[in-house]
Design a protein around this motif. Structure first.
Motif, PDB file in Angstrom:
ATOM      1  N   CYS A 198      -4.101  -6.785   8.147  1.00 37.47           N
ATOM      2  CA  CYS A 198      -3.043  -6.816   7.143  1.00 37.47           C
ATOM      3  C   CYS A 198      -3.302  -7.889   6.080  1.00 37.47           C
ATOM      4  O   CYS A 198      -3.075  -7.670   4.887  1.00 37.47           O
ATOM      5  CB  CYS A 198      -1.703  -7.060   7.833  1.00 37.47           C
ATOM      6  N   ALA A 199      -3.790  -9.056   6.500  1.00 32.69           N
ATOM      7  CA  ALA A 199      -4.076 -10.135   5.551  1.00 32.69           C
ATOM      8  C   ALA A 199      -5.180  -9.724   4.579  1.00 32.69           C
ATOM      9  O   ALA A 199      -5.093  -9.981   3.369  1.00 32.69           O
ATOM     10  CB  ALA A 199      -4.480 -11.398   6.305  1.00 32.69           C
ATOM     11  N   LEU A 200      -6.220  -9.066   5.100  1.00 36.10           N
ATOM     12  CA  LEU A 200      -7.311  -8.621   4.235  1.00 36.10           C
ATOM     13  C   LEU A 200      -6.831  -7.543   3.270  1.00 36.10           C
ATOM     14  O   LEU A 200      -7.180  -7.552   2.085  1.00 36.10           O
ATOM     15  CB  LEU A 200      -8.469  -8.095   5.084  1.00 36.10           C
ATOM     16  N   GLU A 201      -6.021  -6.630   3.755  1.00 36.64           N
ATOM     17  CA  GLU A 201      -5.520  -5.566   2.892  1.00 36.64           C
ATOM     18  C   GLU A 201      -4.671  -6.132   1.757  1.00 36.64           C
ATOM     19  O   GLU A 201      -4.741  -5.661   0.613  1.00 36.64           O
ATOM     20  CB  GLU A 201      -4.708  -4.569   3.715  1.00 36.64           C
ATOM     21  N   ALA A 202      -3.881  -7.150   2.050  1.00 38.81           N
ATOM     22  CA  ALA A 202      -3.046  -7.770   1.016  1.00 38.81           C
ATOM     23  C   ALA A 202      -3.908  -8.387  -0.086  1.00 38.81           C
ATOM     24  O   ALA A 202      -3.603  -8.258  -1.282  1.00 38.81           O
ATOM     25  CB  ALA A 202      -2.138  -8.827   1.640  1.00 38.81           C
ATOM     26  N   GLU A 203      -5.003  -9.056   0.303  1.00 38.23           N
ATOM     27  CA  GLU A 203      -5.896  -9.654  -0.693  1.00 38.23           C
ATOM     28  C   GLU A 203      -6.628  -8.581  -1.496  1.00 38.23           C
ATOM     29  O   GLU A 203      -6.815  -8.720  -2.710  1.00 38.23           O
ATOM     30  CB  GLU A 203      -6.908 -10.571  -0.003  1.00 38.23           C
ATOM     31  N   TYR A 212      -9.342  -2.237 -10.837  1.00 33.74           N
ATOM     32  CA  TYR A 212      -9.367  -0.782 -10.952  1.00 33.74           C
ATOM     33  C   TYR A 212      -7.961  -0.272 -11.268  1.00 33.74           C
ATOM     34  O   TYR A 212      -7.116  -0.181 -10.373  1.00 33.74           O
ATOM     35  CB  TYR A 212      -9.856  -0.148  -9.644  1.00 33.74           C
ATOM     36  N   PRO A 213      -7.700   0.067 -12.540  1.00 34.72           N
ATOM     37  CA  PRO A 213      -6.346   0.500 -12.935  1.00 34.72           C
ATOM     38  C   PRO A 213      -5.812   1.668 -12.116  1.00 34.72           C
ATOM     39  O   PRO A 213      -4.616   1.755 -11.868  1.00 34.72           O
ATOM     40  CB  PRO A 213      -6.538   0.900 -14.406  1.00 34.72           C
ATOM     41  N   LYS A 214      -6.691   2.566 -11.693  1.00 31.30           N
ATOM     42  CA  LYS A 214      -6.252   3.720 -10.906  1.00 31.30           C
ATOM     43  C   LYS A 214      -6.945   3.728  -9.550  1.00 31.30           C
ATOM     44  O   LYS A 214      -7.356   4.770  -9.051  1.00 31.30           O
ATOM     45  CB  LYS A 214      -6.533   5.017 -11.665  1.00 31.30           C
ATOM     46  N   GLY A 215      -7.049   2.544  -8.951  1.00 30.50           N
ATOM     47  CA  GLY A 215      -7.750   2.421  -7.689  1.00 30.50           C
ATOM     48  C   GLY A 215      -6.818   2.310  -6.498  1.00 30.50           C
ATOM     49  O   GLY A 215      -5.640   1.970  -6.629  1.00 30.50           O
ATOM     50  N   SER A 216      -7.360   2.613  -5.327  1.00 30.14           N
ATOM     51  CA  SER A 216      -6.630   2.489  -4.068  1.00 30.14           C
ATOM     52  C   SER A 216      -7.552   1.852  -3.036  1.00 30.14           C
ATOM     53  O   SER A 216      -8.778   1.916  -3.161  1.00 30.14           O
ATOM     54  CB  SER A 216      -6.172   3.859  -3.555  1.00 30.14           C
ATOM     55  N   CYS A 217      -6.961   1.253  -2.025  1.00 30.14           N
ATOM     56  CA  CYS A 217      -7.774   0.649  -0.969  1.00 30.14           C
ATOM     57  C   CYS A 217      -7.038   0.730   0.359  1.00 30.14           C
ATOM     58  O   CYS A 217      -5.811   0.861   0.404  1.00 30.14           O
ATOM     59  CB  CYS A 217      -8.123  -0.805  -1.302  1.00 30.14           C
ATOM     60  N   SER A 218      -7.805   0.660   1.429  1.00 27.19           N
ATOM     61  CA  SER A 218      -7.254   0.613   2.777  1.00 27.19           C
ATOM     62  C   SER A 218      -8.201  -0.180   3.656  1.00 27.19           C
ATOM     63  O   SER A 218      -9.405  -0.255   3.380  1.00 27.19           O
ATOM     64  CB  SER A 218      -7.070   2.022   3.362  1.00 27.19           C
ATOM     65  N   VAL A 219      -7.658  -0.764   4.710  1.00 26.79           N
ATOM     66  CA  VAL A 219      -8.462  -1.502   5.682  1.00 26.79           C
ATOM     67  C   VAL A 219      -8.161  -0.921   7.060  1.00 26.79           C
ATOM     68  O   VAL A 219      -6.997  -0.825   7.462  1.00 26.79           O
ATOM     69  CB  VAL A 219      -8.147  -3.010   5.660  1.00 26.79           C
ATOM     70  N   TYR A 220      -9.213  -0.523   7.764  1.00 28.74           N
ATOM     71  CA  TYR A 220      -9.074   0.086   9.084  1.00 28.74           C
ATOM     72  C   TYR A 220      -9.766  -0.783  10.130  1.00 28.74           C
ATOM     73  O   TYR A 220     -10.729  -1.492   9.823  1.00 28.74           O
ATOM     74  CB  TYR A 220      -9.719   1.473   9.117  1.00 28.74           C
ATOM     75  N   CYS A 221      -9.300  -0.702  11.357  1.00 28.10           N
ATOM     76  CA  CYS A 221     -10.015  -1.293  12.482  1.00 28.10           C
ATOM     77  C   CYS A 221     -10.778  -0.166  13.160  1.00 28.10           C
ATOM     78  O   CYS A 221     -10.174   0.795  13.647  1.00 28.10           O
ATOM     79  CB  CYS A 221      -9.053  -1.947  13.467  1.00 28.10           C
ATOM     80  N   ILE A 222     -12.110  -0.264  13.183  1.00 33.08           N
ATOM     81  CA  ILE A 222     -12.919   0.826  13.738  1.00 33.08           C
ATOM     82  C   ILE A 222     -13.540   0.468  15.086  1.00 33.08           C
ATOM     83  O   ILE A 222     -14.045   1.347  15.780  1.00 33.08           O
ATOM     84  CB  ILE A 222     -14.023   1.258  12.750  1.00 33.08           C
TER      85      ILE A 222
END
Length: 351
Positions: A198-203, A212-222
């Motif tokens: 969660c901390a990494l995703e927030a950053e 990225y004006p139209k960008g998205s991101c996600s962080v997963y635990c694999i």
């Protein structure tokens, strides 16, 4: 007298033109069974460049016939089987530029004139395309957006959105999210791992919002999502996907980056492995595509969740900014090196 105009500044432009002429020759050979002669200075040895650019010389209908001709060249007049047609259709769908698969699908359906073959090809190609391009879909119920990636894939057409702890059910061919359900405890990491995730995703959300004006991101635990506390390793993966689609201006583009972060508790190190991919398509006067890929590595100290997140996001920002700057340098060289509207003029000049 004819001489070559190959200088260090125009070297990459020359590579681009080699690709165009070699592709043109190879496509001609499929129609005429004999390759068109190439100039002596053109050969496959001119292809050690990182940024692969491909110029298509034929319409979709011609290309479809071209690929099928290669398969049945020895048997003139032989009708393609439904399996062959399906494989050709899948190739075109999987190689569609970012955001343009629906346009390709529409033309393919018309060319094939066989709904069964098209439906089978689409059902196999769309899921692969959507995951490889990491498309972003809106979830119903105001839950936000979900990235369709192999890292969030659960079962069937279900994809986890770690930010909201929701699972989206996706219709791949229509490229829409049809339903949403809450994720189960088994589908989510432990509170200890979630704190880092969660901390990494927030950053990353801050960085992506700026870059990225139209960008998205996600962080997963694999790996290691069951880790309960310090003393054990786990692995996160951060994905960034951004697309700018402007077909009315004859251009589309996409940025995709995947960052694997191995959290090694025993040596207190975070190891990063990045894979960056940039795609662009320009089709106002011709049909030119860019597919650039880059890989990099880095590491930092394994610290608290917040400090680790800041360090990781800083490294990602550094490497992506550096790579984007290198691409801009290449493009500027091309612009400076092109002396006239005729591409072939770059290769030879009459003296």
């Amino acid at each position: 007298m004819t001489k070559r105009l190959i200088t260090p500044q125009s070297e990459k432009v020359f590579f681009f033109l080699n690709a165009c002429l070699l592709l043109e020759s190879s496509l001609n050979s499929l129609f005429h069974k004999q390759a068109s002669p190439l100039p002596d200075h053109l050969s496959l040895s001119y292809f050690p460049f990182e940024h692969f650019i491909c110029l298509f010389f034929f319409s979709l209908r011609s290309l479809l016939f071209c690929r099928s001709r290669k398969k049945v060249m020895a048997e003139e007049g032989t009708e393609l089987s439904d399996k062959q047609k399906k494989e050709i259709a899948k190739w075109f769908l999987l190689n569609a530029p970012a955001g343009e698969i629906q346009y390709v699908a529409k033309d393919l359906k018309s060319v094939l004139n066989n709904d069964d073959v098209y439906d089978e090809a689409a059902s196999e190609a769309f899921p692969v395309y959507n995951k490889s391009h990491m498309i972003c879909l809106e979830m119903p119920g105001r839950f936000g957006d979900v990235l369709v990636t192999s890292y969030g894939e659960l079962q069937g057409n279900e994809y986890l959105d770690p930010k909201t702890a929701q699972v989206a059910i996706v219709d791949h061919v229509k490229q829409v999210c049809t339903e949403v359900r809450p994720a189960t405890d088994e589908e989510l990491p432990t509170p200890y791992v979630e704190e880092y995730r969660c901390a990494l995703e927030a950053e990353l959300l801050k960085y992506v919002g700026e870059a990225y004006p139209k960008g998205s991101c996600s962080v997963y635990c694999i790996n290691g999502k069951d880790v309960e506390g310090p003393g054990y390793d786990f692995e996160l993966v951060a994905v960034i996907s951004a697309a700018r689609l402007s077909p009315q201006n004859f251009c589309t583009g996409s940025w995709r980056s995947i960052w694997n972060i191995e959290c090694k508790d025993d040596i207190q190190v975070l190891e990063l492995k990045g894979k960056l991919q940039v795609g662009a398509h320009y089709f106002e006067e011709g049909n030119v595509q860019l597919d650039a890929k880059h890989e990099c590595r880095d590491s930092t100290m394994f610290q608290s969740p917040d400090d680790s997140a800041i360090a990781i996001a800083s490294l990602i920002r550094h490497h992506e900014t550096e790579y984007l700057a290198s691409l801009e340098v290449v493009f500027n060289v091309w612009l400076i090196s092109i002396p006239c509207a005729s591409y072939r003029y770059l290769l030879t000049v009459e003296a």
